[in-house]
Design an enzyme around this catalytic site. Structure first.
Site, PDB file in Angstrom:
ATOM      1  N   ALA A  72      49.488 -16.351 -14.591  1.00  0.00           N
ATOM      2  CA  ALA A  72      48.573 -16.269 -13.458  1.00  0.00           C
ATOM      3  C   ALA A  72      49.273 -16.827 -12.214  1.00  0.00           C
ATOM      4  CB  ALA A  72      47.297 -17.053 -13.753  1.00  0.00           C
ATOM      5  N   GLY A 117      48.550 -15.384 -18.549  1.00  0.00           N
ATOM      6  CA  GLY A 117      47.678 -14.236 -18.331  1.00  0.00           C
ATOM      7  C   GLY A 117      48.342 -12.917 -18.662  1.00  0.00           C
ATOM      8  N   GLU A 120      48.018 -12.489 -22.285  1.00  0.00           N
ATOM      9  CA  GLU A 120      46.622 -12.176 -22.572  1.00  0.00           C
ATOM     10  C   GLU A 120      46.307 -10.724 -22.223  1.00  0.00           C
ATOM     11  OE1 GLU A 120      44.055 -16.119 -22.036  1.00  0.00           O
ATOM     12  OE2 GLU A 120      45.412 -15.793 -20.349  1.00  0.00           O
ATOM     13  N   GLU A 140      49.952 -22.619 -21.171  1.00  0.00           N
ATOM     14  CA  GLU A 140      49.035 -23.271 -20.236  1.00  0.00           C
ATOM     15  C   GLU A 140      48.897 -24.777 -20.447  1.00  0.00           C
ATOM     16  OE1 GLU A 140      47.725 -18.942 -20.198  1.00  0.00           O
ATOM     17  OE2 GLU A 140      48.558 -20.363 -21.629  1.00  0.00           O
TER      18      GLU A 140
END
Length: 266
Positions: A72, A117, A120, A140
């Site tokens: 992200a 992300g 993901e 993370e």
């Protein structure tokens, strides 16, 4: 080849050829990191996929050869409070659920780093094909938070509880070969050309079958995991709670300042 002209898309391109839509994340200078605008672009792109009868299947990939999507946007995350972080998590989960539940097959063509992300996003796709140089990871915890776009749920579904806990708690990366050995990756190839060709080969083979049957297959397989929906809600809640901690802000600031974080457990 048809290029979808959509001035609303800031960081994506969509091209259609032989019924296959190739969605390319174009933030190469940021290693295709998924900021808010890019997540919203994916939402708009999936609306195009779901409503355009010329599109039979999809490839999602990243610009260049370094990254599929390397996490992200940390500068955005660093500004979030607990409420904003939970909303941010749920928004990403919503978009990735649209991808996962799309009744047209979607392949993640992983051309480099798929971290945070980005990992993901790859997990939300129906299949994953990767170049040998690709890396997968959910790091993370090193930023004082946890995966917030469904990673705790989908990685567990893909490779099991024990290995998922190890990978998320250590923040370690998997090579493409390791990911393939664990069943996370369907096929591994050497070059970017082979990556796209293999993706198209599989989707072309699928397109020879009945589209209604394919849609029902996707729905039926996804039903196996439908009981885990509460897990996504809890993930978003915990992601939000993490943003209310000192460790969260320390982790984000350390990343942006390119230093090692000093976590206090507060």
């Amino acid at each position: 080849m048809i290029t979808i002209s959509n001035t609303e898309l800031k960081n994506l391109d969509i091209e259609i050829s032989d019924g296959i839509a190739t969605i390319t994340i174009r933030r190469g200078s940021k290693l295709n990191a998924l900021n808010y605008d890019t997540i919203e672009d994916l939402r708009k792109a999936m609306k195009e996929v779901n409503t355009n009868s010329d599109i039979l299947s999809v490839i999602i990939t990243g610009e260049g050869t370094k990254a599929f999507a390397a996490g992200a946007d940390i500068a955005e995350l660093a500004k979030l409070d607990e409420v904003g972080a939970k909303r941010y998590s749920q928004n990403g989960q919503d978009v990735f659920a649209i991808i996962e539940n799309c009744t047209k097959p979607i392949i993640a063509a992983v051309n480099g780093y798929a971290l945070g992300g980005g990992c993901e996003l790859a997990l939300a796709c129906h299949m994953r094909i990767a170049v040998e140089a690709a890396k997968f990871g959910l790091p993370e915890v090193k930023l004082g938070t946890l995966p917030g776009f469904g990673g705790t749920q989908r990685l567990t579904q893909s490779i099991g509880k024990s290995k998922t806990l190890e990978l998320i708690m250590t923040g370690d990366m998997l090579s493409a070969k390791e990911a393939k050995d664990l069943g996370l990756v369907n096929h591994m190839v050497t070059t970017h050309e082979e990556l796209m060709n293999k993706s198209r080969e599989i989707l072309t083979k699928i397109s020879g079958s009945g589209p209604l049957a394919i849609a029902m297959v996707i729905k039926s397989v996804n039903e196996v995991y439908s009981s885990d929906e509460r897990g996504y809600l809890k993930e978003a809640r915990y992601f939000g709670q993490s943003a209310g901690t000192e460790d969260f802000h320390e982790g984000m600031e350390a990343f942006l300042q390119k230093r090692k974080p000093d976590f206090k457990g507060e």
